[in-house]
Design an enzyme around this catalytic site. Structure first.
Site, PDB file in Angstrom:
ATOM      1  N   ASP A  49       0.835  -1.200   0.000  1.00  0.00           N
ATOM      2  CA  ASP A  49       0.000   0.000   0.000  1.00  0.00           C
ATOM      3  C   ASP A  49       0.871   1.252   0.000  1.00  0.00           C
ATOM      4  OD1 ASP A  49       0.881   0.402   2.639  1.00  0.00           O
ATOM      5  OD2 ASP A  49      -0.967  -0.353   3.520  1.00  0.00           O
ATOM      6  N   LYS A  71      -5.369   1.812   0.255  1.00  0.00           N
ATOM      7  CA  LYS A  71      -6.664   2.423   0.568  1.00  0.00           C
ATOM      8  C   LYS A  71      -6.421   3.802   1.165  1.00  0.00           C
ATOM      9  CE  LYS A  71      -8.924  -1.907   1.796  1.00  0.00           C
ATOM     10  NZ  LYS A  71      -9.653  -2.617   2.842  1.00  0.00           N
TER      11      LYS A  71
END
Length: 98
Positions: A49, A71
């Site tokens: 991420d 995210k």
């Protein structure tokens, strides 16, 4: 490094149902454990991420399939269910997954 969708070669003879979770701490590569570096160098697939630094990503081997699953508020590249499915799919096919 390859992008998602291209075939991944070189199945690992190790446990085909194991996913390695590697914490990268505050992002300083010098603070990684030796095991974390070893796993990243051996990985067939890495899901990552936005919190992982570019310096740490340099430890990932050149043949590894890297999949961004980050995210942010209001922007999810993949649902948690999709992330679980990717982990499951790759580890059950014998890939070394980090």
């Amino acid at each position: 490094r390859r992008v998602e969708g291209k075939p991944v070669s070189g199945s690992s003879p190790r446990d085909p149902h194991l996913v390695h979770l590697v914490g990268t701490g505050p992002g300083d590569p010098e603070l990684l454990t030796l095991k974390a570096v070893r796993l990243m160098k051996q990985a067939d697939v890495v899901l990552y991420d936005r919190l992982i630094s570019a310096e740490i990503l340099e430890y990932v081997n050149e043949d590894c399939l890297m999949i961004y699953v980050g995210k942010e508020r209001g922007l999810h590249t993949r649902s948690q269910g999709e992330i679980h499915e990717l982990l499951y799919r790759f580890c059950t096919s014998g890939k070394t997954v980090v």
